[in-house]
Design a protein around this motif. Structure first.
Motif, PDB file in Angstrom:
ATOM      1  N   GLU A  80      16.507  62.862  53.630  1.00 44.20           N
ATOM      2  CA  GLU A  80      15.548  61.769  53.769  1.00 44.20           C
ATOM      3  C   GLU A  80      16.108  60.487  53.162  1.00 44.20           C
ATOM      4  N   LYS A  81      16.770  60.616  52.027  1.00 43.52           N
ATOM      5  CA  LYS A  81      17.378  59.449  51.381  1.00 43.52           C
ATOM      6  C   LYS A  81      18.483  58.868  52.266  1.00 43.52           C
ATOM      7  N   ALA A  82      19.313  59.728  52.871  1.00 44.13           N
ATOM      8  CA  ALA A  82      20.383  59.264  53.753  1.00 44.13           C
ATOM      9  C   ALA A  82      19.801  58.578  54.989  1.00 44.13           C
ATOM     10  N   ARG A  83      18.698  59.117  55.538  1.00 45.58           N
ATOM     11  CA  ARG A  83      18.056  58.516  56.697  1.00 45.58           C
ATOM     12  C   ARG A  83      17.520  57.128  56.360  1.00 45.58           C
ATOM     13  N   LYS A  84      16.881  57.003  55.200  1.00 42.07           N
ATOM     14  CA  LYS A  84      16.339  55.709  54.793  1.00 42.07           C
ATOM     15  C   LYS A  84      17.456  54.700  54.556  1.00 42.07           C
ATOM     16  N   GLU A  85      18.562  55.150  53.963  1.00 41.87           N
ATOM     17  CA  GLU A  85      19.698  54.251  53.748  1.00 41.87           C
ATOM     18  C   GLU A  85      20.294  53.791  55.077  1.00 41.87           C
ATOM     19  N   ALA A  86      20.352  54.686  56.061  1.00 42.61           N
ATOM     20  CA  ALA A  86      20.872  54.318  57.381  1.00 42.61           C
ATOM     21  C   ALA A  86      19.952  53.304  58.054  1.00 42.61           C
ATOM     22  N   GLU A  87      18.631  53.502  57.937  1.00 42.13           N
ATOM     23  CA  GLU A  87      17.684  52.541  58.494  1.00 42.13           C
ATOM     24  C   GLU A  87      17.850  51.179  57.820  1.00 42.13           C
ATOM     25  N   TRP A  88      18.010  51.191  56.507  1.00 44.06           N
ATOM     26  CA  TRP A  88      18.171  49.951  55.760  1.00 44.06           C
ATOM     27  C   TRP A  88      19.452  49.239  56.192  1.00 44.06           C
ATOM     28  N   ALA A  89      20.539  50.001  56.370  1.00 42.12           N
ATOM     29  CA  ALA A  89      21.813  49.411  56.791  1.00 42.12           C
ATOM     30  C   ALA A  89      21.686  48.820  58.198  1.00 42.12           C
ATOM     31  N   ALA A  90      20.959  49.497  59.080  1.00 39.50           N
ATOM     32  CA  ALA A  90      20.770  48.986  60.442  1.00 39.50           C
ATOM     33  C   ALA A  90      19.961  47.685  60.419  1.00 39.50           C
ATOM     34  N   LYS A  91      18.920  47.631  59.594  1.00 42.71           N
ATOM     35  CA  LYS A  91      18.127  46.407  59.480  1.00 42.71           C
ATOM     36  C   LYS A  91      18.970  45.270  58.907  1.00 42.71           C
ATOM     37  N   LYS A  92      19.800  45.605  57.935  1.00 47.60           N
ATOM     38  CA  LYS A  92      20.659  44.584  57.331  1.00 47.60           C
ATOM     39  C   LYS A  92      21.652  44.053  58.360  1.00 47.60           C
ATOM     40  N   ALA A  93      22.232  44.938  59.167  1.00 46.37           N
ATOM     41  CA  ALA A  93      23.175  44.517  60.207  1.00 46.37           C
ATOM     42  C   ALA A  93      22.469  43.633  61.233  1.00 46.37           C
ATOM     43  N   ALA A  94      21.223  43.965  61.577  1.00 45.80           N
ATOM     44  CA  ALA A  94      20.462  43.149  62.529  1.00 45.80           C
ATOM     45  C   ALA A  94      20.192  41.762  61.946  1.00 45.80           C
ATOM     46  N   ARG A  95      19.867  41.709  60.649  1.00 44.56           N
ATOM     47  CA  ARG A  95      19.654  40.398  60.012  1.00 44.56           C
ATOM     48  C   ARG A  95      20.934  39.574  60.013  1.00 44.56           C
ATOM     49  N   GLU A  96      22.064  40.219  59.717  1.00 41.97           N
ATOM     50  CA  GLU A  96      23.340  39.512  59.714  1.00 41.97           C
ATOM     51  C   GLU A  96      23.683  38.990  61.113  1.00 41.97           C
ATOM     52  N   GLU A  97      23.390  39.811  62.131  1.00 44.64           N
ATOM     53  CA  GLU A  97      23.647  39.392  63.507  1.00 44.64           C
ATOM     54  C   GLU A  97      22.760  38.202  63.869  1.00 44.64           C
ATOM     55  N   ALA A  98      21.497  38.238  63.431  1.00 48.50           N
ATOM     56  CA  ALA A  98      20.582  37.127  63.706  1.00 48.50           C
ATOM     57  C   ALA A  98      21.072  35.856  63.021  1.00 48.50           C
ATOM     58  N   LYS A  99      21.600  35.992  61.805  1.00 53.33           N
ATOM     59  CA  LYS A  99      22.146  34.823  61.105  1.00 53.33           C
ATOM     60  C   LYS A  99      23.342  34.257  61.863  1.00 53.33           C
ATOM     61  N   GLY A 100      24.191  35.141  62.389  1.00 58.89           N
ATOM     62  CA  GLY A 100      25.347  34.701  63.167  1.00 58.89           C
ATOM     63  C   GLY A 100      24.926  33.979  64.435  1.00 58.89           C
ATOM     64  N   LEU A 101      23.908  34.500  65.112  1.00 59.62           N
ATOM     65  CA  LEU A 101      23.409  33.849  66.316  1.00 59.62           C
ATOM     66  C   LEU A 101      22.779  32.504  65.983  1.00 59.62           C
ATOM     67  N   GLN A 102      22.081  32.450  64.859  1.00 56.90           N
ATOM     68  CA  GLN A 102      21.447  31.203  64.455  1.00 56.90           C
ATOM     69  C   GLN A 102      22.510  30.152  64.146  1.00 56.90           C
ATOM     70  N   ALA A 103      23.620  30.576  63.567  1.00 55.40           N
ATOM     71  CA  ALA A 103      24.709  29.641  63.281  1.00 55.40           C
ATOM     72  C   ALA A 103      25.306  29.097  64.577  1.00 55.40           C
TER      73      ALA A 103
END
Length: 169
Positions: A80-103
């Motif tokens: 469960e901890k590994a699943r939550k960490e993977a979800e968190w990493a995916a959300k973080k990657a999506a935020r980074e991608e959105a920042k790149g698109l915004q730039a």
């Protein structure tokens, strides 16, 4: 408690049942380790009273059953901890991608579709290789029809009344 559809159920008493499930889950999470410890102590006392004889239940010793249960609980918690960490990493990657698109000048959250926006005319593409319009395309461009279709004259589809000769026949 394993059926995820129970969270979307409708009807009388659904909220009460979900609240009872939540209370039971929190009670078990709090009390189970304490109860396992107490069961180990009681098992050890019983084994001392009975000259080292092992206490069995359903073909296995109580201590081994408790150890297997605790290992399973630890494994599930780790997954469960590994699943939550993977979800968190995916959300973080999506935020980074959105920042790149915004730039790059792209609005975050903008919807992209295959079609034109509502209210804009579609781009005309000619079938002719040189880019000239075909007669059909030229007619579509120059068509005077805009708005509702033309109305027919009031008596256009009224059949004439039969004449006297037709009535006697």
């Amino acid at each position: 408690a394993n059926d995820p559809n129970r969270l979307l159920a409708k009807g009388a008493g659904v909220a009460r049942r979900l609240l009872q499930e939540e209370r039971l889950r929190t009670t078990i999470e709090k009390d189970l380790p304490r109860m396992n410890k107490r069961l180990r102590e009681m098992t050890a006392a019983w084994e001392e009273e009975h000259a080292g004889e092992r206490l069995h239940y359903d073909g296995a010793t109580i201590v081994s059953m408790l150890a297997a249960q605790e290992e399973d609980d630890a494994r599930i918690e780790k997954e469960e901890k590994a699943r939550k960490e993977a979800e968190w990493a995916a959300k973080k990657a999506a935020r980074e991608e959105a920042k790149g698109l915004q730039a790059k000048g792209v609005r975050p959250g903008a919807r992209y579709s295959n079609g034109p926006r509502k209210g804009t005319a579609p781009a005309r593409k000619s079938a002719a290789p040189d880019g000239a319009l075909t007669p059909r395309e030229q007619h579509a461009v120059n068509s005077p029809r805009k708005g509702p279709p033309a109305k027919f004259p009031p008596n256009a589809f009224v059949t004439p009344a039969p004449t006297a000769k037709e009535n006697h026949a």
